[in-house]
Design an enzyme around this catalytic site. Structure first.
Site, PDB file in Angstrom:
ATOM      1  N   GLU A 196      -7.413  -2.809   6.989  1.00 19.16           N
ATOM      2  CA  GLU A 196      -7.726  -4.306   7.699  1.00 19.16           C
ATOM      3  C   GLU A 196      -8.320  -4.478   8.988  1.00 19.16           C
ATOM      4  O   GLU A 196      -7.986  -5.235   9.729  1.00 19.16           O
ATOM      5  CB  GLU A 196      -6.837  -5.485   7.446  1.00 19.16           C
ATOM      6  CG  GLU A 196      -6.219  -5.244   5.973  1.00 19.16           C
ATOM      7  CD  GLU A 196      -7.389  -5.092   4.718  1.00 19.16           C
ATOM      8  OE1 GLU A 196      -8.557  -5.251   5.036  1.00 19.16           O
ATOM      9  OE2 GLU A 196      -6.791  -4.943   3.669  1.00 19.16           O
ATOM     10  N   THR A 233      -8.871  -0.429  -2.215  1.00 23.69           N
ATOM     11  CA  THR A 233      -7.494  -0.574  -2.524  1.00 23.69           C
ATOM     12  C   THR A 233      -7.313  -1.206  -4.066  1.00 23.69           C
ATOM     13  O   THR A 233      -8.139  -2.242  -3.968  1.00 23.69           O
ATOM     14  CB  THR A 233      -6.771  -1.475  -1.566  1.00 23.69           C
ATOM     15  OG1 THR A 233      -6.834  -0.734  -0.423  1.00 23.69           O
ATOM     16  CG2 THR A 233      -5.243  -1.746  -1.923  1.00 23.69           C
ATOM     17  N   GLU A 293     -17.397   2.149   3.848  1.00 26.82           N
ATOM     18  CA  GLU A 293     -17.878   3.208   3.240  1.00 26.82           C
ATOM     19  C   GLU A 293     -17.942   4.433   4.156  1.00 26.82           C
ATOM     20  O   GLU A 293     -17.156   4.400   5.155  1.00 26.82           O
ATOM     21  CB  GLU A 293     -19.423   2.890   3.284  1.00 26.82           C
ATOM     22  CG  GLU A 293     -19.988   1.757   2.360  1.00 26.82           C
ATOM     23  CD  GLU A 293     -21.438   1.415   2.599  1.00 26.82           C
ATOM     24  OE1 GLU A 293     -22.122   2.118   3.260  1.00 26.82           O
ATOM     25  OE2 GLU A 293     -21.791   0.518   2.053  1.00 26.82           O
ATOM     26  N   HIS A 297      18.812   8.110  10.233  1.00 28.17           N
ATOM     27  CA  HIS A 297      19.221   8.722   8.916  1.00 28.17           C
ATOM     28  C   HIS A 297      19.317  10.291   9.025  1.00 28.17           C
ATOM     29  O   HIS A 297      19.805  10.882   8.122  1.00 28.17           O
ATOM     30  CB  HIS A 297      18.303   8.421   7.682  1.00 28.17           C
ATOM     31  CG  HIS A 297      18.381   6.825   7.265  1.00 28.17           C
ATOM     32  ND1 HIS A 297      18.256   5.632   7.960  1.00 28.17           N
ATOM     33  CD2 HIS A 297      18.933   6.619   5.871  1.00 28.17           C
ATOM     34  CE1 HIS A 297      18.490   4.638   7.298  1.00 28.17           C
ATOM     35  NE2 HIS A 297      18.727   5.290   5.945  1.00 28.17           N
ATOM     36  N   GLY A 327     -17.217   1.018   8.370  1.00 29.35           N
ATOM     37  CA  GLY A 327     -15.827   0.389   8.402  1.00 29.35           C
ATOM     38  C   GLY A 327     -15.858  -0.995   9.147  1.00 29.35           C
ATOM     39  O   GLY A 327     -16.272  -1.927   8.840  1.00 29.35           O
ATOM     40  N   SER A 328     -14.929  -0.741  10.387  1.00 25.69           N
ATOM     41  CA  SER A 328     -14.757  -1.992  11.139  1.00 25.69           C
ATOM     42  C   SER A 328     -16.259  -2.346  11.715  1.00 25.69           C
ATOM     43  O   SER A 328     -16.428  -3.831  11.888  1.00 25.69           O
ATOM     44  CB  SER A 328     -13.846  -1.652  12.286  1.00 25.69           C
ATOM     45  OG  SER A 328     -12.790  -1.408  12.119  1.00 25.69           O
ATOM     46  N   ARG A 370      27.934   5.873   7.509  1.00 26.61           N
ATOM     47  CA  ARG A 370      27.922   7.257   8.160  1.00 26.61           C
ATOM     48  C   ARG A 370      28.814   7.666   9.321  1.00 26.61           C
ATOM     49  O   ARG A 370      28.844   6.901  10.507  1.00 26.61           O
ATOM     50  CB  ARG A 370      26.411   7.659   8.462  1.00 26.61           C
ATOM     51  CG  ARG A 370      26.124   8.829   9.301  1.00 26.61           C
ATOM     52  CD  ARG A 370      26.025  10.106   8.225  1.00 26.61           C
ATOM     53  NE  ARG A 370      25.659  11.312   8.950  1.00 26.61           N
ATOM     54  CZ  ARG A 370      25.824  12.436   8.430  1.00 26.61           C
ATOM     55  NH1 ARG A 370      26.326  12.552   7.424  1.00 26.61           N
ATOM     56  NH2 ARG A 370      25.551  13.667   9.100  1.00 26.61           N
TER      57      ARG A 370
END
Lengths: 111, 374
Positions: B360, B158, B127, B335, B131-132, B264
């Site tokens: 989680e 989720t 909410e 990259h 949470g935790s 590359r």
């Protein structure tokens, strides 16, 4: 479809015990609770009368796991007021509490 | 079954999961992220394979995977697409809860439906102010003659946009209880949440419950068992799936980087031949191997019902998510500008990796758990 996983009468996660007398019940509970605590805490040995909630030993997470273990392993329900040091303060008190619960349940429901 | 046979079977299952994820899930991962939706065809493929009931015994319509094999499935999905693994996580947290804490009637009613994927399940705990620390839950379930009336609001749910069923944690007096709430019930409203940093295909939603009546039969476990019992149990499974999936993401970052550095060229040779690049690859490879081992150890603890499984899972989640964020960050670095564009998956990996350090139970929560078992 019948999903066959066994469930106890209290609505807890399940299993059943087949212990016949109070003293053997107590003995069995003592052994299993000790085994659980040794695994959980990595302490080599725990005596029956050792205070479990002394500083630095069982914390709230382990306490929750201990109650869940007791409920699941012995198929009993631990209700609010029963969560006390009188019942969970030492291995011996846990064994007395669980064995009494099992005895009471059997006296009401011999099946 | 001999150890050799069991290891052979696990390896074979692992290959099957990897092939499935590569062929059926990975091709959709970019679209999941860019379009902020989730492919119906991936859900159908998961259903066809029975993966929505992966941990349930066959008698309940599941595949009966043990936690070690289930971890391999999560790893393969996490390698392909974090949102696909998220789907499995939230669905299976509910499946597991019904299987472990539901009455025989509840298991008969819901498990086959969930295992077949006729309803996708979502986990409605968080909410705005809880949470935790679930003790802060404000959603209320008031008992009436015909059941419970739920009022409140749940955040960051989720796959809430497509869930057909929610496991809702609500306050019943001084304690927290867990309820199955079907999405079609009066008083249920779902509002999509968009533009999250990562895991953008996970179809997050805000769930509002307004005078939503559910029958007494929809309460899972006993009254007041929602917290800590049911929640701890479900979150441990959820954290394990996240850890396993994140080990897959670590592998994805490593593979993408190896592929890139080999082709590359700078200063007349592939950048793989530059020692500073080799150092990055070495660190990613070592972390990936360590993460995999921690996940496997957590799986073995869960399979054995070991009292320290909770801590082992927390360690796996903490390590893999931290390492995945490092790996994704280094993958983007390797990259260069390409890694900052949406044309390369490492862009998505970096954003997903940050989410995994939070969901989680944040990594700070995992550290608290680990320290209490140290």
């Amino acid at each position: 479809m019948e999903v066959t996983k066994e469930h106890d009468k209290s609505g807890n996660k399940n299993t059943k015990t087949g212990i016949s007398s109070f003293s053997s019940k107590k003995e069995d509970v003592t052994a299993q609770v000790k085994q659980f605590l040794v695994k959980a805490t990595r302490i080599e040995a725990i005596s029956d009368d050792e205070e479990l909630f002394r500083p630095g030993f069982l914390n709230s997470l382990l306490a929750t796991q201990l109650v869940m273990f007791v409920e699941k392993q012995f198929g009993i329900e631990v209700v609010g007021p029963e969560l006390s040091m009188d019942n969970f303060g030492t291995v011996e008190r846990i064994a007395d509490f669980v064995a009494n619960k099992l005895e009471t349940r059997e006296s009401w429901d011999p099946s | 079954m001999s150890t050799v046979h069991r290891l052979h079977e696990q390896a074979s299952l692992g290959e099957r999961f990897k092939s499935f994820a590569l062929e059926q899930v990975a091709p959709h991962a970019h679209a999941h992220d860019s379009e902020q939706t989730f492919s119906v065809s991936v859900i159908e493929a998961l259903k066809d394979q029975g993966y929505l009931g992966a941990c349930l015994p066959a008698v309940a319509g599941g595949l009966g995977l043990d936690m070690t094999a289930y971890g391999s499935l999560c790893e393969a999905l996490g390698h392909a697409c974090t949102s696909a693994r998220n789907l499995l996580t939230v669905h299976d947290m509910v499946v597991h809860t019904v299987a472990e804490w539901g009455s025989p009637a509840q298991r008969d009613a819901w498990l086959p439906v969930l295992a077949r994927g006729e309803r996708i399940a979502a986990f409605a705990l968080t909410e705005r102010s809880a949470g935790s620390d679930a003790r802060g839950i404000e959603t209320e379930a008031r008992e009436t003659g015909s059941g419970f009336v739920l009022n409140g609001s749940k955040s960051w749910i989720t796959f809430g946009q497509i869930a057909g069923l929610f496991l809702v944690f609500a306050r019943t007096g001084d304690a927290i209880s867990a309820f199955i709430v079907e999405s079609e019930r009066n008083g249920v409203e779902v509002a999509p949440i968009k533009d999250m940093l990562g895991a953008r295909g996970s179809m997050l939603a805000q769930l509002s419950l307004t005078d939503c009546l559910v029958p007494k039969e929809n309460m899972i476990g006993r009254r007041g068992k929602g917290y800590p019992h049911i929640l701890t149990d479900a979150l441990t499974l959820g954290r394990y799936t996240v850890a396993a999936g994140t080990a897959g993401l670590q592998r994805a970052c490593l593979e993408a980087s190896i592929g890139y550095v080999r082709q590359r060229k700078q200063f007349g040779k592939p950048i793989a031949e530059h020692q500073l690049i080799q150092r990055k690859i070495a660190a990613m490879a070592t972390d990936a191997a360590a993460g995999k081992l921690l996940v496997e150890e957590a799986g073995r603890h869960l399979d054995a019902g070991h009292p320290r499984a909770l801590a082992q899972v927390a360690m796996a989640k903490l390590f893999t998510t931290r390492a995945a964020f490092r790996a994704a960050s280094e993958a983007v670095q390797i990259h260069g500008a390409n890694g900052c564009s949406a044309d390369y998956p490492v862009n998505r990996h970096l954003r997903d990796a940050k989410i995994l350090e939070i969901i989680e139970g944040t990594n700070e929560i995992q550290e608290i758990i680990i320290s209490r078992y140290a």
